[in-house]
Design an enzyme around this catalytic site. Structure first.
Site, PDB file in Angstrom:
ATOM      1  N   HIS A   3       1.288  -1.336   0.100  1.00 11.95           N
ATOM      2  CA  HIS A   3      -0.274   0.574  -0.473  1.00 11.95           C
ATOM      3  C   HIS A   3       0.268   1.222   0.318  1.00 11.95           C
ATOM      4  CE1 HIS A   3       0.902  -0.357   4.122  1.00 11.95           C
ATOM      5  NE2 HIS A   3       0.222   0.875   4.442  1.00 11.95           N
ATOM      6  N   ASP A   4       2.220   0.812   0.147  1.00 10.10           N
ATOM      7  CA  ASP A   4       2.696   2.306   0.576  1.00 10.10           C
ATOM      8  C   ASP A   4       3.912   2.420  -0.436  1.00 10.10           C
ATOM      9  OD1 ASP A   4       1.462   3.905   1.879  1.00 10.10           O
ATOM     10  OD2 ASP A   4       2.458   3.434   4.649  1.00 10.10           O
ATOM     11  N   LYS A   7       5.682   5.328  -1.571  1.00  7.89           N
ATOM     12  CA  LYS A   7       6.840   5.738  -0.830  1.00  7.89           C
ATOM     13  C   LYS A   7       8.419   6.442  -1.435  1.00  7.89           C
ATOM     14  CE  LYS A   7       4.578   6.699   4.016  1.00  7.89           C
ATOM     15  NZ  LYS A   7       4.208   5.962   5.158  1.00  7.89           N
ATOM     16  N   HIS A  32       2.403  10.439  -2.278  1.00  6.61           N
ATOM     17  CA  HIS A  32       3.058   8.477  -2.149  1.00  6.61           C
ATOM     18  C   HIS A  32       1.476   7.505  -2.339  1.00  6.61           C
ATOM     19  CE1 HIS A  32       1.460   7.603   2.349  1.00  6.61           C
ATOM     20  NE2 HIS A  32       0.765   6.611   1.074  1.00  6.61           N
ATOM     21  N   HIS A  56      -6.268   4.102  -0.329  1.00  6.87           N
ATOM     22  CA  HIS A  56      -5.573   3.867   0.836  1.00  6.87           C
ATOM     23  C   HIS A  56      -5.914   5.128   1.804  1.00  6.87           C
ATOM     24  CE1 HIS A  56      -1.299   3.654   0.697  1.00  6.87           C
ATOM     25  NE2 HIS A  56      -1.290   4.516   2.313  1.00  6.87           N
ATOM     26  N   HIS A  57      -5.605   6.202   1.217  1.00  7.41           N
ATOM     27  CA  HIS A  57      -5.562   7.650   2.313  1.00  7.41           C
ATOM     28  C   HIS A  57      -6.388   8.604   2.436  1.00  7.41           C
ATOM     29  CE1 HIS A  57      -1.832   7.241   4.539  1.00  7.41           C
ATOM     30  NE2 HIS A  57      -1.142   7.167   3.581  1.00  7.41           N
ATOM     31  N   ASP A  85      -4.205   0.499   8.416  1.00  6.40           N
ATOM     32  CA  ASP A  85      -3.086   1.651   8.071  1.00  6.40           C
ATOM     33  C   ASP A  85      -2.871   1.668   9.536  1.00  6.40           C
ATOM     34  OD1 ASP A  85      -0.624   1.874   6.731  1.00  6.40           O
ATOM     35  OD2 ASP A  85      -1.555   4.105   5.993  1.00  6.40           O
TER      36      ASP A  85
HETATM   37 FE   LIG Z   1       0.303   5.965   2.654  1.00  4.57          FE
END
Ligand SMILES: [Fe+2]
Length: 138
Positions: A3-4, A7, A32, A56-57, A85
């Site tokens: 998911h990240d 980044k 990201h 996801h954010h 998360d």
């Molecule tokens: Fe994230």
């Protein structure tokens, strides 16, 4: 696990910076989610993983990023990622602060349950930790 992945494009000095981020640094970190989508979109998964990662954010009430999506427009899988998360991030140690513990993390998602976080997802998370004795990996 992915998911990240976006980044990877954020300088590590920013990701591990102790103390408050500047507006610009936070803006870079926020990229990201979309970067994760861009990285994953051409990979042939059996599910739309890139969309889950890209969302996801996002938050139910439209307060999230990158697109300010609301409610059921956000994939269920992204709503699950959002809760997982936040719980993991709050409960775990970070370079800039010690872990706050699972009780504080569950209180946070409970408080915003139905506003920013999906009610069913929060209920499932609480059941996992309180009834099924689920433990975060160290
Ligand atoms: Fe994230």
């Amino acid at each position: 696990m992915v998911h990240d992945v976006g980044k990877i494009k954020v300088p590590s000095e920013i990701l591990s910076k102790p103390g408050k981020l500047t507006e610009l640094e936070f803006a870079l970190i926020k990229l990201h989610a979309q970067d994760g989508y861009e990285i994953l979109k051409s990979i042939d998964f059996p599910w739309p993983i890139a969309q889950f990662v890209g969302q996801h954010h996002e938050r139910l009430d439209g307060s999230g990023y990158p697109h300010g999506l609301q409610g059921d427009v956000i994939h269920l899988e992204a709503r699950i990622l959002a809760v997982a998360d936040v719980i993991e991030a709050m409960a775990s140690h970070r370079p800039y602060r010690p872990g706050l513990g699972i009780d504080v993390a569950l209180a946070e998602v409970s408080e915003k349950c139905g506003v920013t976080y999906d009610e069913n997802v929060v209920a499932a998370a609480i059941r996992l930790f309180r009834e099924k004795d689920y433990q975060l990996q160290a």
